[in-house]
Design a protein around this motif. Structure first.
Motif, mmCIF file in Angstrom:
data_model
loop_
_atom_site.group_PDB
_atom_site.id
_atom_site.type_symbol
_atom_site.label_atom_id
_atom_site.label_comp_id
_atom_site.label_asym_id
_atom_site.label_seq_id
_atom_site.Cartn_x
_atom_site.Cartn_y
_atom_site.Cartn_z
ATOM 1 N N PRO A 109 30.744 52.703 34.371
ATOM 2 C CA PRO A 109 31.717 51.516 34.360
ATOM 3 C C PRO A 109 31.597 50.606 35.536
ATOM 4 O O PRO A 109 31.473 51.330 36.609
ATOM 5 C CB PRO A 109 33.104 51.934 34.161
ATOM 6 N N THR A 110 31.552 49.469 35.478
ATOM 7 C CA THR A 110 31.435 48.639 36.609
ATOM 8 C C THR A 110 32.511 48.130 37.395
ATOM 9 O O THR A 110 32.425 47.827 38.523
ATOM 10 C CB THR A 110 30.166 47.481 36.258
ATOM 11 N N ASP A 111 33.638 48.206 36.562
ATOM 12 C CA ASP A 111 34.957 47.776 37.216
ATOM 13 C C ASP A 111 35.958 48.699 37.312
ATOM 14 O O ASP A 111 36.021 49.259 36.343
ATOM 15 C CB ASP A 111 35.434 46.428 36.577
ATOM 16 N N ASP A 112 36.894 48.252 38.028
ATOM 17 C CA ASP A 112 38.121 49.445 38.187
ATOM 18 C C ASP A 112 39.038 49.472 36.738
ATOM 19 O O ASP A 112 39.383 50.714 36.417
ATOM 20 C CB ASP A 112 39.107 49.192 39.195
ATOM 21 N N VAL A 113 39.115 48.224 35.914
ATOM 22 C CA VAL A 113 40.028 48.556 34.930
ATOM 23 C C VAL A 113 39.145 49.477 33.777
ATOM 24 O O VAL A 113 39.831 50.096 33.077
ATOM 25 C CB VAL A 113 40.025 47.043 34.204
ATOM 26 N N THR A 114 37.695 49.328 33.692
ATOM 27 C CA THR A 114 37.111 49.837 32.696
ATOM 28 C C THR A 114 36.974 51.414 33.047
ATOM 29 O O THR A 114 37.428 52.363 32.189
ATOM 30 C CB THR A 114 35.690 49.421 32.573
ATOM 31 N N GLU A 139 41.183 52.296 42.354
ATOM 32 C CA GLU A 139 41.236 51.129 43.264
ATOM 33 C C GLU A 139 39.738 51.220 44.126
ATOM 34 O O GLU A 139 39.608 52.196 44.751
ATOM 35 C CB GLU A 139 42.168 51.157 44.457
ATOM 36 N N ARG A 140 39.046 50.157 43.593
ATOM 37 C CA ARG A 140 37.455 50.311 44.178
ATOM 38 C C ARG A 140 36.839 51.577 43.972
ATOM 39 O O ARG A 140 36.131 52.162 44.988
ATOM 40 C CB ARG A 140 37.489 49.949 45.872
ATOM 41 N N GLY A 141 36.818 52.173 42.940
ATOM 42 C CA GLY A 141 36.182 53.241 42.499
ATOM 43 C C GLY A 141 36.946 54.780 42.775
ATOM 44 O O GLY A 141 36.357 55.712 42.465
#
Length: 192
Positions: A109-114, A139-141
Motif C-alpha cells: 500500500p502507498t499510504d498510511d490509511v490503506t 504513521e509514515r509506514g
C-alpha cells in the motif's frame, strides 16, 4: 393400361436400372438428372444476368466502378476488424503473461490509511484477539500498537505478525498486560 403395356414399362425400367448399375460399376459419372439440370440452368442464368448487368453499354462502367469500390471498402473493413481483434488478443495475452509473472508478488500500500486498514484486517482476522481493547495506527509506514492484551505471548505474536505485513517499515509495540501501566505512562513517569 393393358397388361402388355405395363410389362413393357416394367421392362424399360429394369433395363434403365441395369444400365445405371453397369455405368456405376465401370466408374462412369452419374447422370445429373432433372435437379442437376435445373440447378445448372439457374447458375448459368444468374451468371448471364450478372454479365449483362455489368457489361451494359450505357451504365455498365459505373456499375463496375461501384462494385469495385464496394469490394475494396469491404476488404478495408475486414482488415480493420482483423487488426482490432489482433490488438485485443495481443493485449489480453500480454496481461495474462504479466499476471503469471507476478503471481506471487504483492504490491505494498502507498499510504498510511490503506496500510492501517490492511493491518487491521490481517491482525484481527483471528476471533480470539480482543479487538475492542487494541488500537492501531500507521504513521509514515510505522505501525503503532496500543492497548491491553491478556498475555505476554499474544503481545509478542501481534508484534511479529505486524512486522510481517508488507509495507510496514517497523512496529512500535505499546501493548501492555492487565494491571500494568501503559508504556506511554511509564515513559511520562520516568521523565517527570
Amino acid at each position: 393400361m393393358p397388361l402388355l403395356e405395363k410389362t413393357k414399362h416394367w421392362r424399360d425400367d429394369a433395363e434403365s436400372a441395369a444400365r445405371d448399375a453397369r455405368r456405376m460399376m465401370a466408374g462412369e459419372p452419374r447422370r445429373s438428372g432433372w435437379v442437376g439440370s435445373l440447378l445448372l440452368s439457374l447458375v448459368s442464368g444468374a451468371a448471364g444476368a450478372l454479365t449483362l448487368y455489368l457489361m451494359d453499354p450505357d451504365r455498365g462502367r459505373s456499375r463496375r466502378a461501384r462494385l469495385g469500390d464496394q469490394a475494396a471498402a469491404m476488404l478495408r473493413k475486414a482488415g480493420r476488424q482483423t487488426e482490432r481483434v489482433g490488438r485485443v488478443v495481443e493485449s489480453t495475452v500480454a496481461g495474462k503473461v504479466e499476471a503469471l509473472q507476478h503471481q506471487g508478488s504483492r504490491v505494498a500500500p502507498t499510504d498510511d490509511v490503506t496500510l492501517a486498514a490492511k493491518a487491521e484486517s490481517e491482525l484481527f482476522r483471528d476471533p480470539m484477539i480482543p479487538k475492542g481493547s487494541i488500537n492501531l495506527n500507521v504513521e509514515r509506514g510505522i505501525l503503532v500498537l496500543r492497548g491491553e492484551v491478556p498475555t505476554e505471548q499474544l503481545r509478542r505474536q501481534l508484534e511479529e505478525e505486524a512486522a510481517r505485513i508488507e509495507g510496514v517499515w517497523s512496529v512500535r509495540n505499546l501493548l501492555h498486560l492487565p494491571g500494568e501501566p501503559a508504556p506511554d505512562e511509564q515513559l511520562a513517569a520516568a521523565t517527570s
